[in-house]
Design an enzyme around this catalytic site. Structure first.
Site, PDB file in Angstrom:
ATOM      1  N   LYS A  33       0.869  -1.184   0.000  1.00  0.00           N
ATOM      2  CA  LYS A  33       0.000   0.000   0.000  1.00  0.00           C
ATOM      3  C   LYS A  33       0.895   1.220   0.000  1.00  0.00           C
ATOM      4  O   LYS A  33       2.035   1.171   0.481  1.00  0.00           O
ATOM      5  CB  LYS A  33      -0.876   0.022   1.260  1.00  0.00           C
ATOM      6  CG  LYS A  33      -2.129   0.840   1.098  1.00  0.00           C
ATOM      7  CD  LYS A  33      -3.211   0.032   0.411  1.00  0.00           C
ATOM      8  CE  LYS A  33      -4.497   0.829   0.235  1.00  0.00           C
ATOM      9  NZ  LYS A  33      -5.584  -0.024  -0.275  1.00  0.00           N
TER      10      LYS A  33
HETATM   11  P1  NAD Z   1     -12.989   7.652  -2.578  1.00  0.00           P
HETATM   12  O1  NAD Z   1     -11.992   8.665  -2.202  1.00  0.00           O
HETATM   13  O2  NAD Z   1     -13.410   7.535  -3.998  1.00  0.00           O
HETATM   14  O3  NAD Z   1     -14.338   7.877  -1.709  1.00  0.00           O
HETATM   15  C1  NAD Z   1     -14.346   7.968  -0.314  1.00  0.00           C
HETATM   16  C2  NAD Z   1     -15.747   8.380   0.129  1.00  0.00           C
HETATM   17  O4  NAD Z   1     -15.804   8.370   1.555  1.00  0.00           O
HETATM   18  C3  NAD Z   1     -16.140   9.792  -0.303  1.00  0.00           C
HETATM   19  O5  NAD Z   1     -17.510   9.820  -0.654  1.00  0.00           O
HETATM   20  C4  NAD Z   1     -15.915  10.614   0.969  1.00  0.00           C
HETATM   21  O6  NAD Z   1     -16.723  11.792   1.005  1.00  0.00           O
HETATM   22  C5  NAD Z   1     -16.345   9.600   2.003  1.00  0.00           C
HETATM   23  N1  NAD Z   1     -15.806   9.882   3.334  1.00  0.00           N
HETATM   24  C6  NAD Z   1     -14.568  10.294   3.677  1.00  0.00           C
HETATM   25  N2  NAD Z   1     -14.474  10.464   5.003  1.00  0.00           N
HETATM   26  C7  NAD Z   1     -15.695  10.122   5.514  1.00  0.00           C
HETATM   27  C8  NAD Z   1     -16.231  10.113   6.821  1.00  0.00           C
HETATM   28  N3  NAD Z   1     -15.482  10.456   7.882  1.00  0.00           N
HETATM   29  N4  NAD Z   1     -17.512   9.704   6.970  1.00  0.00           N
HETATM   30  C9  NAD Z   1     -18.260   9.365   5.907  1.00  0.00           C
HETATM   31  N5  NAD Z   1     -17.806   9.372   4.642  1.00  0.00           N
HETATM   32  C10 NAD Z   1     -16.539   9.753   4.457  1.00  0.00           C
HETATM   33  O7  NAD Z   1     -12.435   6.253  -2.026  1.00  0.00           O
HETATM   34  P2  NAD Z   1     -12.831   4.777  -2.511  1.00  0.00           P
HETATM   35  O8  NAD Z   1     -11.842   4.360  -3.536  1.00  0.00           O
HETATM   36  O9  NAD Z   1     -14.273   4.720  -2.791  1.00  0.00           O
HETATM   37  O10 NAD Z   1     -12.496   3.936  -1.197  1.00  0.00           O
HETATM   38  C11 NAD Z   1     -13.443   3.776  -0.129  1.00  0.00           C
HETATM   39  C12 NAD Z   1     -13.026   2.619   0.755  1.00  0.00           C
HETATM   40  O11 NAD Z   1     -12.981   1.412  -0.018  1.00  0.00           O
HETATM   41  C13 NAD Z   1     -11.642   2.736   1.392  1.00  0.00           C
HETATM   42  O12 NAD Z   1     -11.654   2.136   2.665  1.00  0.00           O
HETATM   43  C14 NAD Z   1     -10.753   1.945   0.450  1.00  0.00           C
HETATM   44  O13 NAD Z   1      -9.568   1.495   1.068  1.00  0.00           O
HETATM   45  C15 NAD Z   1     -11.693   0.809   0.111  1.00  0.00           C
HETATM   46  N6  NAD Z   1     -11.356   0.108  -1.129  1.00  0.00           N
HETATM   47  C16 NAD Z   1     -11.266   0.773  -2.315  1.00  0.00           C
HETATM   48  C17 NAD Z   1     -10.975   0.071  -3.471  1.00  0.00           C
HETATM   49  C18 NAD Z   1     -10.936   0.731  -4.827  1.00  0.00           C
HETATM   50  O14 NAD Z   1     -10.872   0.005  -5.834  1.00  0.00           O
HETATM   51  N7  NAD Z   1     -11.014   2.046  -4.936  1.00  0.00           N
HETATM   52  C19 NAD Z   1     -10.753  -1.318  -3.422  1.00  0.00           C
HETATM   53  C20 NAD Z   1     -10.865  -1.972  -2.189  1.00  0.00           C
HETATM   54  C21 NAD Z   1     -11.170  -1.241  -1.051  1.00  0.00           C
END
Ligand code: NAD
Length: 418
Positions: A108
């Site tokens: 990561k």
């Molecule tokens: P992103 O940046 O696209 O979206 C994050 C979202 O969370 C946004 O809508 C933001 O406003 C919201 N957010 C941030 N802080 C917050 C809070 N305190 N309370 C409520 N909402 C909040 O990120 P993403 O890529 O969608 O990732 C989201 C989660 O999924 C993370 O934990 C990431 O590690 C996990 N994840 C992502 C992927 C991927 O392919 N992008 C794969 C596996 C896991």
């Protein structure tokens, strides 16, 4: 624990690992080795800001383990990122890739920055400098970054370009989550959300709940949350609550997800859309629903709020959204948990497809990608469920035991160098 790693998320990852290692009776030497990330790099990133002054950002890349193949894991741009958090996420990537049967280890990366405060030009300079600084560690046979919180296809394109400039030729397989025009894969952007829906539908079948009877609440409306909402809505479920960092909206009859998705892409905040009642993120987590999906940051469901959850299934789209205390409370209350390393593995599964396509220079169509994703993630779900039922343990323990066992086997087969 090395003090630099000390962070609540890393403590959570290690505590989970200790518990599983004990239950598996894992050899002591492997316990010691797997608890410590294999390689960690801290980089200082001096960037000329648009007004001419230079700001230095802190960046990280942690490779937790590479016994099963090149390490793989996303890049997080967030103001609170620390070495310990990145190390925890890297460790979870190791178990996740192993559980899905992908030939990867876990890694990561992250930069301590709120990307929304930078101009596009500053974000590009920051990404390129970061890619150049961690260049010695990465490459399609070594360590392959991808998107995570705060990063997107454009960031991956700059990263791929910088890597390619360093070696003197185009290397699409150096990162995943890229635009299609430079070797990205069909279906990658929505892949994590699609995988979340695939495994949740399996859990609904297991619980004998009809999709038409299913109500869904999602915390976070970024890449993962928004696609999860859209795909669930298309599959016939009622998405009744969604939120982002500013708060959420709720409509018990179901939110108009297609319209919200379009307007959100144009920059309209969720709470300004007039399609439901406003509520806080805390209130959102306590909504009565069939499926609750945390899709934002880690440690959102804790000993303080777990008693208030009113869902039957918790599908962990985010990494590490549930603390150990909350886990115990939810188990007592018979909430069916689809653990993060299983629920959100659709992202890394389709990243693997992207990398395979890049390396082979042969691209697949979208229906092949969806079908292969479904096959792999559904098989991982049933392996985990079967193991949990057989060993009378939780889905989280079963998923971790399965992943950790694959990694332990690889270490045992390879032996200890020198
Ligand atoms: P992103 O940046 O696209 O979206 C994050 C979202 O969370 C946004 O809508 C933001 O406003 C919201 N957010 C941030 N802080 C917050 C809070 N305190 N309370 C409520 N909402 C909040 O990120 P993403 O890529 O969608 O990732 C989201 C989660 O999924 C993370 O934990 C990431 O590690 C996990 N994840 C992502 C992927 C991927 O392919 N992008 C794969 C596996 C896991």
């Amino acid at each position: 624990m090395i003090p630099e790693f000390d962070h609540p998320t890393f403590r959570l990852a290690v505590a989970q690992f200790d518990r599983v290692a004990e239950a598996m009776n894992l050899e002591t030497n492997l316990r010691e080795r797997l608890k410590k990330p294999q390689r960690s790099l801290l980089v200082a990133l001096p960037i000329r800001m648009d007004d001419g002054h230079v700001r230095v950002f802190q960046g990280y890349r942690v490779q937790h383990d590479s016994a099963r193949g090149p390490s793989k894991g996303g890049l997080r741009y967030h103001q609170d990122v620390t070495l310990g958090e990145v190390a925890a996420l890297a460790m979870w990537m190791t178990w996740k890739t192993a559980l899905a049967g992908l030939p990867y280890g876990g890694a990561k990366g992250g930069i301590q920055v709120d990307p929304h405060t930078l101009s596009l030009a500053e974000l590009e300079r920051l990404t390129r400098r970061y890619a150049a600084e961690i260049f010695p560690l990465i490459g399609p046979d070594k360590d392959i970054p991808a998107t995570d919180i705060g990063t997107n296809q454009q960031v991956m394109a700059w990263f791929m370009d910088t890597y390619s400039q360093q070696v003197g030729f185009s290397v699409p397989g150096a990162v995943t989550g890229k635009p299609l025009s430079i070797g990205g894969s069909l279906g990658r952007e929505e892949a994590t959300g699609r995988g979340v829906v695939n495994v949740t539908i399996e859990a609904l079948r297991h619980k004998k709940i009809d999709i038409e009877e299913t109500s869904v609440v999602i915390q976070g409306f970024g890449n993962v949350g928004s696609h999860t909402a859209k795909i669930f809505n298309d599959a016939g479920a009622r998405v009744i609550g969604i939120s982002d960092v500013r708060g959420g909206i709720f409509n018990p009859k179901g939110l108009p997800i297609a319209e919200i998705y379009q307007r959100h892409r144009l920059g309209v905040p969720l709470q300004d859309m007039n399609v439901g009642d406003r509520l806080t993120n805390d209130e959102l987590l306590a909504l009565e629903c069939t499926v609750l999906i945390p899709a934002a940051l880690s440690e959102q469901i804790t000993g303080d709020n777990a008693e208030r959850l009113r869902c039957r299934i918790l599908a962990e789209a985010a990494n590490g959204p549930t603390t150990l205390e909350a886990d115990a409370i939810l188990d007592d209350r018979d909430v069916f948990i689809i653990p993060d390393i299983l629920a959100n593995s659709g992202g890394v599964i389709v990243s693997y497809f992207e990398w395979v396509q890049d390396v082979q220079r042969f691209f697949w169509n979208e229906s092949d990608i969806r079908q292969r994703l479904q096959e792999i993630i559904t098989a991982a779900f049933h392996r985990t469920l079967h193991f949990a039922e057989e060993k009378k343990t939780t889905m989280r323990m079963a998923a971790l035991m399965n992943g950790i066992d694959q990694v332990a086997q690889a270490h045992t087969a390879r032996g200890l160098y020198p």
